[in-house]
Design an enzyme around this catalytic site. Structure first.
Site, mmCIF file in Angstrom:
data_model
loop_
_atom_site.group_PDB
_atom_site.id
_atom_site.type_symbol
_atom_site.label_atom_id
_atom_site.label_comp_id
_atom_site.label_asym_id
_atom_site.label_seq_id
_atom_site.Cartn_x
_atom_site.Cartn_y
_atom_site.Cartn_z
ATOM 1 N N SER A 192 3.687 8.591 -20.983
ATOM 2 C CA SER A 192 3.489 7.100 -21.395
ATOM 3 C C SER A 192 2.204 6.787 -20.837
ATOM 4 C CB SER A 192 4.572 6.295 -20.765
ATOM 5 O OG SER A 192 4.454 4.931 -21.087
ATOM 6 N N HIS A 225 10.772 8.907 -20.761
ATOM 7 C CA HIS A 225 10.912 9.921 -19.853
ATOM 8 C C HIS A 225 12.402 10.747 -19.932
ATOM 9 C CE1 HIS A 225 7.648 8.321 -17.139
ATOM 10 N NE2 HIS A 225 7.197 8.874 -18.132
ATOM 11 N N GLN A 277 12.084 2.412 -18.963
ATOM 12 C CA GLN A 277 11.746 3.725 -18.506
ATOM 13 C C GLN A 277 11.941 4.060 -17.171
ATOM 14 O OE1 GLN A 277 7.936 5.715 -20.323
ATOM 15 N NE2 GLN A 277 7.145 5.575 -17.997
ATOM 16 N N GLU A 278 11.814 3.238 -16.147
ATOM 17 C CA GLU A 278 12.222 3.487 -14.850
ATOM 18 C C GLU A 278 12.850 2.405 -14.150
ATOM 19 O OE1 GLU A 278 8.633 4.518 -12.747
ATOM 20 O OE2 GLU A 278 7.638 5.814 -14.321
ATOM 21 N N GLU A 290 10.915 12.685 -14.234
ATOM 22 C CA GLU A 290 10.806 12.306 -13.016
ATOM 23 C C GLU A 290 11.585 12.319 -11.958
ATOM 24 O OE1 GLU A 290 8.748 8.476 -13.072
ATOM 25 O OE2 GLU A 290 7.253 9.130 -14.376
ATOM 26 N N ASP A 343 9.991 -0.428 -14.157
ATOM 27 C CA ASP A 343 8.832 -0.259 -15.091
ATOM 28 C C ASP A 343 9.425 0.166 -16.259
ATOM 29 O OD1 ASP A 343 6.665 0.798 -16.537
ATOM 30 O OD2 ASP A 343 6.455 2.569 -15.314
ATOM 31 N N GLU A 354 6.632 -3.826 -13.236
ATOM 32 C CA GLU A 354 5.458 -3.087 -13.578
ATOM 33 C C GLU A 354 5.619 -3.156 -15.405
ATOM 34 O OE1 GLU A 354 3.925 1.617 -14.136
ATOM 35 O OE2 GLU A 354 5.073 0.972 -12.352
ATOM 36 N N ASP A 364 0.042 -1.556 -15.482
ATOM 37 C CA ASP A 364 -0.466 -0.198 -15.741
ATOM 38 C C ASP A 364 -1.170 0.022 -16.744
ATOM 39 O OD1 ASP A 364 -0.427 2.663 -15.445
ATOM 40 O OD2 ASP A 364 1.708 3.005 -16.062
ATOM 41 N N LYS A 366 -3.604 5.065 -10.822
ATOM 42 C CA LYS A 366 -3.466 6.380 -11.197
ATOM 43 C C LYS A 366 -4.839 7.131 -11.423
ATOM 44 C CE LYS A 366 0.804 5.748 -13.868
ATOM 45 N NZ LYS A 366 1.290 5.599 -15.531
ATOM 46 N N HIS A 401 2.371 8.519 -9.233
ATOM 47 C CA HIS A 401 2.132 9.722 -10.058
ATOM 48 C C HIS A 401 2.190 9.567 -11.283
ATOM 49 C CE1 HIS A 401 6.709 9.666 -10.631
ATOM 50 N NE2 HIS A 401 6.259 8.649 -10.842
ATOM 51 N N ARG A 402 2.373 10.663 -12.041
ATOM 52 C CA ARG A 402 2.425 10.750 -13.441
ATOM 53 C C ARG A 402 3.484 11.640 -13.678
ATOM 54 N NH1 ARG A 402 -1.958 8.472 -16.309
ATOM 55 N NH2 ARG A 402 -0.389 8.057 -17.732
ATOM 56 N N SER A 403 4.210 11.517 -14.803
ATOM 57 C CA SER A 403 5.445 12.099 -15.196
ATOM 58 C C SER A 403 5.241 13.612 -15.607
ATOM 59 C CB SER A 403 6.051 11.596 -16.707
ATOM 60 O OG SER A 403 5.071 11.875 -17.744
ATOM 61 N N LYS A 447 5.111 4.907 -6.122
ATOM 62 C CA LYS A 447 6.190 5.797 -6.772
ATOM 63 C C LYS A 447 5.658 7.000 -6.988
ATOM 64 C CE LYS A 447 5.113 4.159 -11.490
ATOM 65 N NZ LYS A 447 5.879 3.691 -12.640
#
Length: 426
Positions: free
Chosen positions: A41, A154, A162-163, A204, A241, A285, A312, A337, A365-367, A388
């Site tokens: 994403s 994800h 997503q999160e 993740e 997120d 987020e 983000d 990031k 981080h990234r996925s 995160k």
């Protein structure tokens, strides 16, 4: 800080896609390595991640061009040269690329060299990486925001957002916060099993079940918190997120996984306001899409004094875009990031701008991750207070937690755990 050699190879990230690894050696014999993550994403204005586009290799996702750019073009520019500091090295790479978004050499190629050089300088100076990045005042251990339910891009499930993260802030140390988070993570597996939901995990490391609604994701997490013996909101809170840019279509938001219905920007703001009033949420987020700037201003006016509102995709770790957001009164925090901007120096410049304008920084981080733990040191280096890096499983996620526990032990009595104060307005 004279560089003796720099080489790159193509490796795999946590999704099994190619990424770049850089080895760098200084004249004093110091050898270091950096691995570059990749996102699924992504914001439209992120620095360019250079891919080969050859469909016969990895479906076009190979990074041999980026590898070659390190081994031939960048190496020719920096090997044998003396760089007095990180900024001098990074800006030589920026100028060598010569494009606004690092499209010529690739942000992945440039970042790999930038990170490896930072790590080499720290080792050569015999100081921890977090101290190299933040100076002697780097002491704050973050609240780990653990992504325990995955949805959106994800996960292959019917959850739009997503999160869904837990933030175990009611602890006295990072190590204890991780224990609390892990206990909830394992309790959540039991809750899902009891409801006969899948306990397979997403990109993740969070569980990725098909649920009755987006709201049920929060509700099963709260059930797991209580089952673990903790108090929602007091000891462990919720961070979200939604990655709303992925839902944005023709000026509206399509809940394409759950209902298939379109909702307006105002509807989304009302939804988040209702959730904040109903659930112990401390951070949101990307609650709206990166191009919905009017919606973001509305969201900030409605919730900006209640919770942390993080941009983000909106900001892409870019200080010029962040400055625009500051001037327009949008959000009160920025996600950090490294690979969105492409160098360590530019990342630190964006962080400095955020802090000067009372914005929080939320390191991420990234996925598509690697076992490189650079962001753990970065989080402590900038005294961010929260980060995160995924859920309670998968080695590429856990390595960041392990590194932070090492740092906490190394700092000893000089360290402090951020706790709930890490979150804006909490």
């Amino acid at each position: 800080m004279k560089i003796e050699s720099v080489t790159a190879i193509e490796i795999l990230d946590s999704r099994g896609n190619p990424t770049i690894e850089v080895d760098l050696k200084l004249e004093d014999g110091t050898i270091t390595r950096a691995m570059v993550p990749s996102g699924a994403s992504t914001g439209e204005r992120e620095a360019c991640e250079l891919r080969d586009g050859d469909k016969k290799r990895y479906g076009g996702k190979g990074v041999l061009k980026a590898v070659e750019n390190v081994n031939k073009i960048i190496a020719r520019e920096i090997v044998g040269k003396l760089f007095l500091n990180q900024r001098e090295l990074d800006y030589s790479l920026i100028n060598l690329d010569g494009t606004a978004n690092k499209a010529k050499l690739g942000a992945n190629a440039i970042l790999g060299v930038s990170m490896a050089f930072a790590r080499a300088c720290a080792i050569s100076a015999e100081i921890p990486l977090y101290q190299y990045l933040g100076g002697t005042n780097a002491y704050l251990l973050p609240v780990p925001c653990m992504n325990v339910i995955n949805g959106g891009k994800h996960a292959d499930n019917n959850v739009d957002f997503q999160e869904f993260m837990i933030a175990p802030h009611g602890s006295t140390s990072f190590t204890e916060a991780i224990r609390m988070g892990q206990e909830v993570f394992h309790a959540l597996k039991g809750v899902l099993n009891s409801k006969r939901y899948s306990t397979g995990v997403g990109d993740e490391g969070g569980f990725a079940p098909d649920l009755k609604s987006n709201e049920e994701a929060v509700e099963v997490i709260l059930e797991a918190i209580i089952k673990s013996g903790y108090k929602p909101g007091n000891e462990i809170s919720i961070c979200l997120d939604p990655a709303a840019s992925e839902l944005w279509e023709d000026g509206k938001y399509k809940m394409f996984k759950s209902t298939g219905k379109f909702v307006s920007s105002d509807d989304m703001v009302r939804l988040w306001e209702e959730w904040v009033n109903q659930y112990p949420i401390v951070l949101l987020e990307d609650g709206l899409a990166e191009n919905d700037w009017n919606g973001w201003k509305n969201l900030t006016q409605v919730l900006g004094k209640k919770i942390e509102i993080v941009g983000d995709d909106l900001f892409c770790t870019n200080k010029a875009i962040l400055q625009e957001g500051i001037e327009k009164g949008v959000a009160n925090s920025i996600l950090i990031k490294l690979n969105q901007i492409g160098t360590v120096s530019e990342t630190l410049e964006t962080i400095e701008l955020a802090y000067k304008n009372s914005y929080n920084c939320f390191v991420s981080h990234r996925s598509g991750e690697t076992i490189d733990s650079f962001i753990a040191d970065l989080t402590v280096g900038i005294n961010s207070g929260h980060l995160k890096t995924g859920s309670g499983c998968r080695g590429e996620r856990i390595e960041k937690f392990n590194q932070l526990m090492r740092i906490e032990r190394e700092l000893g009595s000089a360290s402090r755990f951020a706790g709930k104060k890490a979150f804006k307005n909490a």
